[in-house]
Scaffold this active site. Sequence first.
Site, PDB file in Angstrom:
ATOM      1  N   HIS A 116       0.600  -1.286   0.447  1.00 31.98           N
ATOM      2  CA  HIS A 116      -0.033   0.547  -0.397  1.00 31.98           C
ATOM      3  C   HIS A 116       0.551   1.698  -0.121  1.00 31.98           C
ATOM      4  O   HIS A 116       0.563   2.678   0.274  1.00 31.98           O
ATOM      5  CB  HIS A 116      -0.644  -0.314   1.352  1.00 31.98           C
ATOM      6  CG  HIS A 116      -1.662  -0.996   0.932  1.00 31.98           C
ATOM      7  ND1 HIS A 116      -2.308  -1.525   2.092  1.00 31.98           N
ATOM      8  CD2 HIS A 116      -2.748  -1.843   0.357  1.00 31.98           C
ATOM      9  CE1 HIS A 116      -3.071  -2.117   1.773  1.00 31.98           C
ATOM     10  NE2 HIS A 116      -3.615  -2.276   0.628  1.00 31.98           N
TER      11      HIS A 116
ATOM     12  N   GLY B 266      -0.658 -10.080  12.060  1.00 37.75           N
ATOM     13  CA  GLY B 266      -2.069  -9.272  12.327  1.00 37.75           C
ATOM     14  C   GLY B 266      -2.144  -8.883  11.506  1.00 37.75           C
ATOM     15  O   GLY B 266      -2.750  -7.471  10.411  1.00 37.75           O
TER      16      GLY B 266
END
Length: 275
Positions: free
Chosen positions: A116, A215
């Site tokens: 990202h 996570g």
Amino acid sequence: MSQPLIDFIHNHPQLFILTGAGCSTSSGIPDYRDKHGQWKRSPPVQHRDFMTSLLARQRFWARSLIGWPLMAKARPNAVHNSLQQLEQKGYCQQLVTQNVDRLHQQAGQQQVIDLHGRSDQVRCMECDQHYDRNHIHQQMADLNPAFAGLTAAAAPDGDADLEGVDFNRFQVTDCELCGGILKPNVVFFGDNVPKQRVFDAIDQLQQADGILVIGSSLMVYSGFRFCKQAQQMGKPIVTLTRGKTRADDISSLKLDGEISDILLPTVELLPKQQY
């Protein structure tokens, strides 16, 4: 320590590791979702709104004056260090992170794809000039001293929960070269990950023995796509996070717990691979 995780890594020593916000919460960076995969706060700014609305940009950068310093000061935690150790021991084919904090690189991880993007850079959306985020931050702080002194609770990725102020008064810095819109060099919600970045990651997934998700709830498709690809390739999927993930139905092993409590002793017990 998790014996099933040790066994998985032993049997699949070239891992494609996908990480999410849960890796960075111990560094003081809040995450987006709770253990049920639901938003903890209002969703962040959408790409289209940022690009088409001056008020959206004013609100974003005003909140960033408070939130960005937290990101800039964050340092790798034990999870980042354990993943770097896992790479050093020869068990990481590729690490792909959905985070934009660059903490994996700060920990010394070598094979990293920032899916990202990276929040420490600012990009002109017109001429593609890149700036250091700290430079742009200081410019806007100098232009907006009344905002720079405000306080608010930290939010994910350099944001802050600042509300109840007149954002119309905020002065936004534009590109020094062409006057274009400046935007952090990250993929905002509603935007697409650059295709070449995805292709590079899938190439690495093809060479890997299995995928280890750490996570992440995988609620965003840009990360979940790699689990779908792994399933189609017949590669096993293991998830290590707190709560629900989007890949629960297709995972070979789901480890629901505190990441550091499971990952750190597991990595310590793994021998260095001999080639």
